[in-house]
Design a protein around this motif. Structure first.
Motif, PDB file in Angstrom:
ATOM      1  N   TRP A  31      38.127  29.545  51.548  1.00 15.85           N
ATOM      2  CA  TRP A  31      39.059  30.622  51.211  1.00 15.85           C
ATOM      3  C   TRP A  31      38.358  31.700  50.395  1.00 15.85           C
ATOM      4  O   TRP A  31      38.532  32.890  50.647  1.00 15.85           O
ATOM      5  CB  TRP A  31      40.253  30.055  50.458  1.00 15.85           C
ATOM      6  N   GLU A  78      35.151  32.439  50.358  1.00 17.59           N
ATOM      7  CA  GLU A  78      34.207  33.168  51.214  1.00 17.59           C
ATOM      8  C   GLU A  78      34.937  34.162  52.109  1.00 17.59           C
ATOM      9  O   GLU A  78      34.483  35.295  52.298  1.00 17.59           O
ATOM     10  CB  GLU A  78      33.397  32.188  52.053  1.00 17.59           C
ATOM     11  N   ALA A  79      36.085  33.747  52.666  1.00 19.17           N
ATOM     12  CA  ALA A  79      36.850  34.647  53.536  1.00 19.17           C
ATOM     13  C   ALA A  79      37.365  35.847  52.751  1.00 19.17           C
ATOM     14  O   ALA A  79      37.283  36.992  53.220  1.00 19.17           O
ATOM     15  CB  ALA A  79      38.008  33.900  54.183  1.00 19.17           C
ATOM     16  N   THR A  80      37.887  35.595  51.549  1.00 18.95           N
ATOM     17  CA  THR A  80      38.386  36.726  50.765  1.00 18.95           C
ATOM     18  C   THR A  80      37.244  37.618  50.326  1.00 18.95           C
ATOM     19  O   THR A  80      37.427  38.842  50.229  1.00 18.95           O
ATOM     20  CB  THR A  80      39.176  36.234  49.541  1.00 18.95           C
ATOM     21  N   ASN A  81      36.074  37.053  50.097  1.00 22.46           N
ATOM     22  CA  ASN A  81      34.922  37.884  49.755  1.00 22.46           C
ATOM     23  C   ASN A  81      34.537  38.795  50.916  1.00 22.46           C
ATOM     24  O   ASN A  81      34.215  39.965  50.723  1.00 22.46           O
ATOM     25  CB  ASN A  81      33.732  37.006  49.353  1.00 22.46           C
ATOM     26  N   VAL A  82      34.589  38.241  52.131  1.00 22.09           N
ATOM     27  CA  VAL A  82      34.258  39.054  53.308  1.00 22.09           C
ATOM     28  C   VAL A  82      35.275  40.176  53.464  1.00 22.09           C
ATOM     29  O   VAL A  82      34.920  41.331  53.709  1.00 22.09           O
ATOM     30  CB  VAL A  82      34.198  38.174  54.574  1.00 22.09           C
ATOM     31  N   TYR A  83      36.568  39.865  53.330  1.00 25.53           N
ATOM     32  CA  TYR A  83      37.589  40.896  53.454  1.00 25.53           C
ATOM     33  C   TYR A  83      37.438  41.939  52.353  1.00 25.53           C
ATOM     34  O   TYR A  83      37.626  43.133  52.576  1.00 25.53           O
ATOM     35  CB  TYR A  83      38.998  40.297  53.419  1.00 25.53           C
ATOM     36  N   LEU A  84      37.121  41.494  51.140  1.00 23.14           N
ATOM     37  CA  LEU A  84      36.929  42.422  50.036  1.00 23.14           C
ATOM     38  C   LEU A  84      35.754  43.362  50.312  1.00 23.14           C
ATOM     39  O   LEU A  84      35.845  44.573  50.081  1.00 23.14           O
ATOM     40  CB  LEU A  84      36.699  41.654  48.737  1.00 23.14           C
ATOM     41  N   ALA A 110      34.669  44.231  53.266  1.00 21.43           N
ATOM     42  CA  ALA A 110      35.071  45.141  54.344  1.00 21.43           C
ATOM     43  C   ALA A 110      35.946  46.269  53.805  1.00 21.43           C
ATOM     44  O   ALA A 110      35.788  47.439  54.193  1.00 21.43           O
ATOM     45  CB  ALA A 110      35.814  44.362  55.429  1.00 21.43           C
ATOM     46  N   VAL A 111      36.864  45.955  52.921  1.00 22.87           N
ATOM     47  CA  VAL A 111      37.732  46.982  52.341  1.00 22.87           C
ATOM     48  C   VAL A 111      36.917  47.953  51.498  1.00 22.87           C
ATOM     49  O   VAL A 111      37.100  49.182  51.574  1.00 22.87           O
ATOM     50  CB  VAL A 111      38.855  46.324  51.505  1.00 22.87           C
ATOM     51  N   SER A 138      34.940  50.248  53.761  1.00 19.11           N
ATOM     52  CA  SER A 138      35.822  51.253  54.380  1.00 19.11           C
ATOM     53  C   SER A 138      36.156  52.355  53.390  1.00 19.11           C
ATOM     54  O   SER A 138      36.167  53.538  53.746  1.00 19.11           O
ATOM     55  CB  SER A 138      37.109  50.597  54.870  1.00 19.11           C
TER      56      SER A 138
END
Length: 114
Positions: A25, A27-33, A35-36, A39
């Motif tokens: 979880w 790692e996934a939130t780090n990737v999304y963070l 990406a945001v 952007s």
């Protein structure tokens, strides 16, 4: 008992908490963070350098379009088009006159000799 059964699902062997789900979880939130944040950085860069970006996608001035025609070009085209219209009008009038004329009937005269 149901709460205890649900709570023991997160426990591994020997009562230790299994952190693999939490690590995934995180790692996934780090990737999304990331990406945001990327952007947002691109958005800020695009706002500051709008002209530079638009210049990349603009056509060069040489490829903007064909050169303008000579000065008398359009007047010559108008004369040609007018001549074509007059020719078509005269052809149409001849055709209408042929259609309006009744077909020629041959008159026969019979003479009788007495």
């Amino acid at each position: 008992m149901a709460a205890a059964a649900g709570g023991s699902a997160a426990l591994g062997d020997g009562g230790a908490i299994d952190y693999s789900v939490h690590e995934a979880w995180n790692e996934a939130t780090n990737v999304y963070l990331l990406a945001v944040l990327a952007s947002l950085a691109l958005l800020v860069y695009a706002r500051r350098n709008k002209r530079r970006i638009l210049r990349i996608f603009a056509l060069p001035p040489a490829a903007a379009g064909p050169p303008p025609p000579p000065a008398g070009f359009y007047s010559g085209l108008k004369k040609i088009r007018l001549r074509q219209q007059l020719e078509m009008y005269s052809i149409a009038r001849k055709y209408e006159q042929q259609q309006q004329q009744p077909p020629k009937q041959t008159e026969s005269v019979q003479l009788s000799v007495e």
